[in-house]
Scaffold this active site. Structure first.
Site: not given
Length: 323
Positions: A232, A258
């Site tokens: 996570g 990204d």
């Protein structure tokens, strides 16, 4: 407007295998994909797909395959002629989601190109909400190049940084607004000597990640979005929160971080509070990982409601997670 800077862009080529990779063997690819890449380019692609304004600033000559690919996608770019061909990066994806990356170093940028690129960044940043400085630095640029950009943009837009190694160390204390390290970069920045730090975090040792991220926040004054792979992500920004992704069939992890950064920036520009920005970042990152190559996820591909979020300061094993 979200402006991204990719000093070392690439054409990302994905080779998808139908069986596990074996060194020295002959493999037949099930599919091949070529996408315009580089961290900042990937962020701009995700922002563009979300329907928000963006421009990708990068060194590239007119007619370069990367610029042509961005044009086909409709992603606005401000290119500075470099006299060099854009590098190619190769990713080999196995059926279980394991990815092996072969990244080229990139062509050397001379002083004149570097100055022109800096000027293009300053011009594009006028009126922008965020400037995201992303990715490795190519040969020819000094380690403090991002820090120099931050100095030139002082008093202007908010600045996010997603890089690694000496370039990250040089800019960490430059007064930026957001740092986005992964677990390895986070450990390096705060001087964690434990070689197993990344493995402990991946195994669920959130206390180690929290301590490191909060230390980086104290040192830098920046919000810290630490992406922790399949575990996570963690955000320190007026509090500390942790979010786990929804169930995801991973096809390629390239560009997932990204897209997570793009999700955070989109949430911030929309006025979302810190926990909601983290939730959106994790939703974007996991959606990107489910796509082949470095594809940017569409908003309708996000499983935002399935991201599990909790404040680390008060969470305990007995407390339910919020959804």
């Amino acid at each position: 407007m979200i402006v991204t800077v990719t000093a070392n862009p690439s054409l990302d080529r994905l080779i998808a295998l139908g069986a596990p990779l074996r060194r020295g063997a002959v493999h037949r690819a099930e599919a091949t994909v070529a996408d315009p890449g580089g961290k900042g380019v990937n962020v701009s692609r995700a922002v563009h797909v979300a329907g928000e304004p963006t421009v990708a600033v990068l060194p590239a000559d007119a007619g370069d395959p990367l610029l042509l690919a961005l044009g086909r996608l409709g992603v606005p770019a401000r290119a500075v002629p470099s006299g060099c061909e854009i590098r190619s990066n190769i990713t080999i994806a196995e059926p279980d989601g394991t990815t092996t990356k072969l990244n080229s170093p990139g062509a050397e940028l001379g002083p004149a190109v570097a100055r022109a690129l800096e000027d293009a960044i300053v011009a594009a940043a006028d009126g922008a909400a965020w400037v995201a400085l992303c990715g490795s630095l190519p040969p020819g640029l000094p380690d403090d190049w991002y820090a120099r950009i931050v100095e030139r943009l002082a008093g202007g837009p908010r600045i996010a940084v997603d890089t690694s190694g000496p370039a990250l160390a040089a800019v960490a204390d430059a007064g930026v607004d957001l740092l986005k390290p992964n677990a390895e970069e986070l450990a390096e920045l705060v001087g964690v000597g434990d070689q197993d730090f990344e493995h402990r975090v991946a195994a669920g040792d959130l206390e180690a990640a929290r301590v490191a991220a909060e230390e980086l926040h104290r040192r830098s004054g920046a919000a810290v979005l630490a992406t922790l792979g399949a575990a996570g992500a963690l955000l320190v920004d007026g509090g500390t929160w942790f979010a786990t992704p929804p169930p995801t069939t991973v096809r390629s992890t390239v560009g997932a971080g990204d897209s997570a950064l793009a999700g955070y920036l989109l949430g911030h520009t929309a006025g979302e509070p810190a926990p909601a920005r983290l939730r959106l970042a994790v939703a974007y990152g996991s959606a990107a990982a489910a796509l082949p190559g470095t594809r940017a996820p569409r908003p309708d591909q996000l499983a935002t409601a399935d991201v599990r979020l909790r404040p680390l300061e008060t969470a305990s094993p007995e407390e339910p997670e919020t959804s």
